[in-house]
Design an enzyme around this catalytic site. Structure first.
Site, PDB file in Angstrom:
ATOM      1  N   ARG A  94       0.863  -1.172   0.000  1.00 13.62           N
ATOM      2  CA  ARG A  94       0.000   0.000   0.000  1.00 13.62           C
ATOM      3  C   ARG A  94       0.900   1.222   0.000  1.00 13.62           C
ATOM      4  O   ARG A  94       2.109   1.128   0.220  1.00 13.62           O
ATOM      5  CB  ARG A  94      -0.872   0.001   1.252  1.00 13.62           C
ATOM      6  CG  ARG A  94      -1.971  -1.036   1.189  1.00 13.62           C
ATOM      7  CD  ARG A  94      -2.968  -0.712   2.263  1.00 13.62           C
ATOM      8  NE  ARG A  94      -4.000  -1.719   2.370  1.00 13.62           N
ATOM      9  CZ  ARG A  94      -4.580  -2.020   3.527  1.00 13.62           C
ATOM     10  NH1 ARG A  94      -4.208  -1.411   4.633  1.00 13.62           N
ATOM     11  NH2 ARG A  94      -5.541  -2.917   3.571  1.00 13.62           N
ATOM     12  N   GLN A  97       4.259   1.996   2.179  1.00 13.79           N
ATOM     13  CA  GLN A  97       4.822   0.828   2.884  1.00 13.79           C
ATOM     14  C   GLN A  97       6.216   0.490   2.352  1.00 13.79           C
ATOM     15  O   GLN A  97       7.147   0.270   3.124  1.00 13.79           O
ATOM     16  CB  GLN A  97       3.893  -0.387   2.736  1.00 13.79           C
ATOM     17  CG  GLN A  97       2.661  -0.310   3.627  1.00 13.79           C
ATOM     18  CD  GLN A  97       1.772  -1.536   3.498  1.00 13.79           C
ATOM     19  OE1 GLN A  97       1.641  -2.113   2.416  1.00 13.79           O
ATOM     20  NE2 GLN A  97       1.132  -1.923   4.589  1.00 13.79           N
ATOM     21  N   GLY A 117      -5.360   1.567  10.240  1.00 16.23           N
ATOM     22  CA  GLY A 117      -5.811   0.612   9.233  1.00 16.23           C
ATOM     23  C   GLY A 117      -5.018   0.698   7.942  1.00 16.23           C
ATOM     24  O   GLY A 117      -5.220  -0.088   7.028  1.00 16.23           O
ATOM     25  N   GLY A 119      -1.929   0.056   7.497  1.00 17.53           N
ATOM     26  CA  GLY A 119      -0.957  -1.032   7.348  1.00 17.53           C
ATOM     27  C   GLY A 119       0.418  -0.683   7.879  1.00 17.53           C
ATOM     28  O   GLY A 119       1.439  -0.950   7.250  1.00 17.53           O
ATOM     29  N   LYS A 120       0.459  -0.100   9.060  1.00 10.14           N
ATOM     30  CA  LYS A 120       1.749   0.265   9.643  1.00 10.14           C
ATOM     31  C   LYS A 120       2.527  -0.962  10.121  1.00 10.14           C
ATOM     32  O   LYS A 120       3.738  -1.023   9.978  1.00 10.14           O
ATOM     33  CB  LYS A 120       1.539   1.242  10.810  1.00 10.14           C
ATOM     34  CG  LYS A 120       1.077   2.615  10.359  1.00 10.14           C
ATOM     35  CD  LYS A 120       0.968   3.601  11.505  1.00 10.14           C
ATOM     36  CE  LYS A 120      -0.251   3.354  12.379  1.00 10.14           C
ATOM     37  NZ  LYS A 120      -1.533   3.585  11.695  1.00 10.14           N
ATOM     38  N   CYS A 454     -17.952  18.602  -1.309  1.00  8.45           N
ATOM     39  CA  CYS A 454     -17.446  17.241  -1.174  1.00  8.45           C
ATOM     40  C   CYS A 454     -17.067  16.949   0.282  1.00  8.45           C
ATOM     41  O   CYS A 454     -16.359  17.712   0.921  1.00  8.45           O
ATOM     42  CB  CYS A 454     -16.218  17.083  -2.062  1.00  8.45           C
ATOM     43  SG  CYS A 454     -15.408  15.499  -1.839  1.00  8.45           S
ATOM     44  N   CYS A 472     -12.526  12.436  -5.259  1.00  9.61           N
ATOM     45  CA  CYS A 472     -13.562  11.736  -4.509  1.00  9.61           C
ATOM     46  C   CYS A 472     -14.162  10.597  -5.328  1.00  9.61           C
ATOM     47  O   CYS A 472     -14.595   9.594  -4.775  1.00  9.61           O
ATOM     48  CB  CYS A 472     -14.646  12.727  -4.100  1.00  9.61           C
ATOM     49  SG  CYS A 472     -15.983  12.005  -3.164  1.00  9.61           S
ATOM     50  N   CYS A 476     -18.984  10.330  -2.214  1.00 14.44           N
ATOM     51  CA  CYS A 476     -19.679  10.933  -1.080  1.00 14.44           C
ATOM     52  C   CYS A 476     -21.051  11.367  -1.571  1.00 14.44           C
ATOM     53  O   CYS A 476     -21.256  11.522  -2.781  1.00 14.44           O
ATOM     54  CB  CYS A 476     -18.885  12.095  -0.472  1.00 14.44           C
ATOM     55  SG  CYS A 476     -19.044  13.663  -1.298  1.00 14.44           S
ATOM     56  N   CYS A 479     -21.111  14.552  -3.773  1.00 12.14           N
ATOM     57  CA  CYS A 479     -20.544  14.467  -5.124  1.00 12.14           C
ATOM     58  C   CYS A 479     -21.376  13.550  -6.009  1.00 12.14           C
ATOM     59  O   CYS A 479     -21.476  13.748  -7.205  1.00 12.14           O
ATOM     60  CB  CYS A 479     -19.119  13.935  -5.082  1.00 12.14           C
ATOM     61  SG  CYS A 479     -17.927  15.107  -4.430  1.00 12.14           S
TER      62      CYS A 479
END
Ligand code: ADP
Ligand code: MG
Ligand code: ZN
Length: 649
Positions: A94, A97, A117, A119-120, A454, A472, A476, A479
């Protein structure tokens, strides 16, 4: 004054002038919005320039450029790619990373700021697998450690933890592994207390370091170091010892929430010199953001939610966030009654019960957890398809974190917030003691009120980022579908509202938002009403929208009263109320067009491109001279706005 000129002509002229004034007010409002956006962009750009020039001064610009670290020709690159697939069963990296992994593999000290979330963990787990020796991971909570160990065990990566509950034998075994050349152990998780309090463990680390077995130091939730961060942990203060004792072991610090003062502080506390800092964007492209008006009765709300759960999210996992423990219990019960497999989670439950609900949900045995914000840290179910807010969060940061628990698997997920008028004041009474609590809440309320812009653009503001609404991808509500709304002037309403507030003040009466609404609609206690004010012919939610707008714009304000049992919010004249004394002070506000439009709201018409509004009093506007028409001094701006605004050069 009418020097013989005919009255109808003058009245007509007055109407023109009034309408032109309204148009200008609309333009000013648009320009003010644009000004805010530009100020924000300017801040972000300045920050970027400053950090780049600091790097250049330090001679590290090439080194700190993410580009440089995205290369695939390092001596470890092949191994890293291989382990990503074979050990972690992942196809690709990701965002950021790879950069982070390369930098820490190159023995640089690194800070990684990435949303929860994002991905650390992979950024130190994968290097741990690719390096000789073991990685020491500092983690603030046992539950977070256990979650990671569970995943690693499933993957077959050798990892363990040392904590107060570890048996003597286990401790002995780990100590042995730390200095054993043939050990396969790759990660050792400890809490900061272990470093602060266990001399034996420190001496083992010393030995391992000397034997070249301490590959790396990973400090998770690194913002806990700083008192400025929101989860300060005193034991994190002692972690500076690690870098002082083991200067050649690269350190990687990870967090989702660090402002630059917090990071600087952490850097100092950890004794890290010139780390590389990578910051990932907070945009979560797979999340669909939506705000819905909250139904006035709780059974309507439940009906709405059950429909969603049984149709759109059939068989899929989700979370419903509530304001209070009581709310979460009630909503759970109502959902259960209608056949939804739901469980409650809040801080006041036994640890055993909490963990049971969490496990049942993780294993898909219950579909929905109805929770307070206590359901947070360490919740890492990848396939959460919806996060519904029964009540708005107390700040945008909170909303981002809570809604962000959806869609961790990168598949589409929905974040639906039910926005209710009364909720504003419930939360407001709760955060009244917090430093900037009210300001933060009002930002959240502003997000809920927005009908056009937005949602991503609004969220980005809170992370000093600038996102283009084009990014976006229609993810959303604002939009993806053009709401049937139109700009209205609510200036007359504001005057009425303020009159009612003044009237109450004169009688020494305090008005709660509910009482104000009642008095305005000609209901409730008679003496609180003002005779000259006709109740507006608007549905209640529109009145609430107007009051909320007046609150955010400081025409009215909250005033709190403390009793032994509760804090009550009353409404009073705000600092901008005096502006309403003059005859003309339009207050533009976008309102949903009602199906059957019986409103007396005047919709100003800034441009000819606007559609005709049936029933609005400006129907005759077609005949009016407006500044936009055929005027060489006007031009259109902001193509992003659905109704092009006009500005005078
Ligand atoms: P963080 O610590 O940033 O909050 P985690 O490291 O716990 O996030 O990762 C969150 C989820 O993302 C985990 O389920 C993890 O398996 C998944 N993940 C991490 N990296 C990738 C990747 N490259 N591709 C797919 N999923 C990933
Ligand atoms: Mg994490
Ligand atoms: Zn959008």
């Amino acid at each position: 004054m009418a020097d013989g000129g005919d009255l109808p002509a003058l009245v007509d002229e007055l109407e023109h002038v009034t309408s032109e004034l309204q148009a200008i007010e609309t333009q000013i409002q648009d320009l003010l919005e644009r000004q805010q956006e530009l100020i924000q962009s300017k801040r972000v750009l300045k920050k970027k320039i400053q950090s780049l020039s600091e790097d250049a001064e330090a001679g590290t610009s090439a080194e700190s450029s993410a580009e440089n670290w995205r290369r695939q020709d390092f001596s470890w690159s092949r191994k890293v790619q291989e382990e990503l697939k074979t050990s972690f069963h992942l196809d690709s990296f990701r965002n950021l990373q790879l950069e982070t992994i390369n930098a820490t593999m190159a023995a640089k000290d690194v800070f990684l700021i990435m949303p929860t979330g994002g991905g650390k963990s992979l950024c130190y787990q994968l290097p741990a697998v690719c390096s000789t020796g073991f990685t020491l991971v500092i983690c603030p909570l046992l539950s977070l450690m256990e979650d990671q160990l569970m995943v690693l065990e499933r993957l077959g990566v050798s990892a363990t933890s040392l904590n107060a509950a570890s048996s003597k034998d286990h401790v002995k075994w780990v100590h042995g592994q730390m200095i054993d050349r043939d050990s396969r152990l790759k990660l050792i998780y400890v809490t900061p207390e272990k470093i602060a309090k266990s001399k034996l463990f420190m001496s083992r680390l010393e030995k391992a370091y000397q034997a070249g077995r301490l590959a790396r130091l990973a400090i998770d939730e690194v913002h806990c170091c700083s008192q400025w961060g929101h989860d300060f942990r005193p034991d994190y203060k002692t972690l500076g010892i690690l870098k002082r004792q083991f200067p050649n072991a690269p350190l990687i610090g990870l967090t989702a929430t660090a402002t630059s003062p917090v990071l600087k502080d952490a850097q100092k506390i950890l004794c890290v010199q010139r780390p590389l800092t990578f910051t990932a964007s907070f945009n979560r492209p797979n999340l669909f953001y939506e705000v819905r008006p909250k139904p006035s009765s709780s059974s309507d709300f439940i009906e709405d939610v059950v429909k969603l759960i049984n149709d759109r999210y059939k068989g899929q996992s989700g979370i419903v966030y509530c304001f209070s423990q009581k709310d979460s219990e009630q909503v759970t019960m109502s959902l259960q009654k209608l056949g939804v497999r739901a469980g409650t989670y809040h801080a006041n439950m036994e640890a055993r019960d909490k963990s049971k609900v969490h496990t049942l949900w993780t294993e898909n045995k219950i579909q929905v957890v109805v929770a307070t914000v206590a359901f947070g840290m360490g919740i890492d179910k990848p396939d959460v398809r919806f996060v519904i807010h029964h009540t708005m969060s107390k700040s945008m940061e909170n909303y981002y974190q809570e809604s962000g628990r959806a869609g961790r698997d990168d598949q589409r997920a929905d974040c639906i917030l039910y926005s209710g008028f009364g909720d504003i004041f419930r939360i407001s009474s709760m955060v009244v003691m917090e430093n900037v609590g009210q300001q933060k809440l009002y930002e959240m309320v502003g997000y809920c009120q927005e009908l056009r812009r937005c949602r991503r653009v609004l969220i980005a503001k809170h992370f000093d980022e600038v996102w283009d609404s084009a990014q976006c991808n229609q993810m959303c509500d604002n939009c993806s579908s053009h709401k049937d709304c139109e700009e209205a002037d609510v200036g007359d309403y504001a005057r009425d509202v303020v009159k009612i507030l003044r009237h109450a003040e004169q009688m020494d009466e305090k008005l709660t938002p509910l009482k104000l609404l009642d008095a305005w609609s000609g209901k409730g206690v008679a003496k609180l009403r003002v005779t000259q004010i006709l109740p507006p012919k608007l549905p209640r939610d529109q009145l609430e929208r107007i009051i909320t707008h007046l609150l955010l714009q400081h025409y009215i304000r909250e005033d709190f009263s403390f009793t032994a049992y509760a804090t009550i919010s009353y409404l009073k004249e705000g600092p901008k109320a005096s502006a309403l004394r003059g005859p003309e002070h339009p207050i533009p506000l976008h309102m949903r067009r009602a199906g059957n439009n019986t409103t007396k709201i005047r919709f100003p018409r800034p441009s000819t491109s606007q559609k005709k509004t049936p029933g609005s009093s400006s129907e005759s506007g077609d005949k009016r001279r407006l500044p936009s028409q055929n005027s060489p001094r006007t031009k259109k701006i902001r193509s992003s706005s659905p109704d092009p605004a006009i500005v005078i050069d």
